[in-house]
Design a protein around this motif. Sequence first.
Motif, PDB file in Angstrom:
ATOM      1  N   ALA A   1       3.345   2.738  10.352  1.00  0.00           N
ATOM      2  CA  ALA A   1       3.188   3.117   8.953  1.00  0.00           C
ATOM      3  C   ALA A   1       2.162   2.198   8.307  1.00  0.00           C
ATOM      4  O   ALA A   1       2.171   0.986   8.549  1.00  0.00           O
ATOM      5  CB  ALA A   1       4.521   3.031   8.221  1.00  0.00           C
TER       6      ALA A   1
ATOM      7  N   ARG B   1       4.243  10.436   5.994  1.00  0.00           N
ATOM      8  CA  ARG B   1       3.522   9.346   5.316  1.00  0.00           C
ATOM      9  C   ARG B   1       2.330   8.956   6.160  1.00  0.00           C
ATOM     10  O   ARG B   1       2.186   9.427   7.291  1.00  0.00           O
ATOM     11  CB  ARG B   1       4.447   8.167   5.051  1.00  0.00           C
TER      12      ARG B   1
ATOM     13  N   GLY C   1       0.396   7.193   8.792  1.00  0.00           N
ATOM     14  CA  GLY C   1       0.760   6.432   9.977  1.00  0.00           C
ATOM     15  C   GLY C   1       0.634   7.267  11.232  1.00  0.00           C
ATOM     16  O   GLY C   1       0.137   8.401  11.203  1.00  0.00           O
TER      17      GLY C   1
END
Length: 97
Positions: free
Chosen positions: A8, A47, A49
């Motif tokens: 991430a 997200r 990542g």
Amino acid sequence: MKVFAIGAITKPPTPEQQAELMPREVPATLQHYLDGKIEQFWFRQDRLGVVFYLDVESVEGAEAEVGKLPLTEGGFMTYEFIPVGPLAPLGRLIQSK
């Protein structure tokens, strides 16, 4: 040993940093793939990542592999490491009587 490395972005790089880092990050990732350390890789949908499926000797080996990548070295990305193996309970289905 197989390990999922779930990365991430924890400190988004600026556009200038991206321009400097990404021309090194992509070839470094591909080299790990060609070396047989990263077997598969994906972009995360939840997200910013990545998810890497690694073939390494240990979780520490996985940490060392992704630790060499520019985004990780620069402190922009962190990883969670999950060792995985065969689904052992399936063996019960094939045990002889």
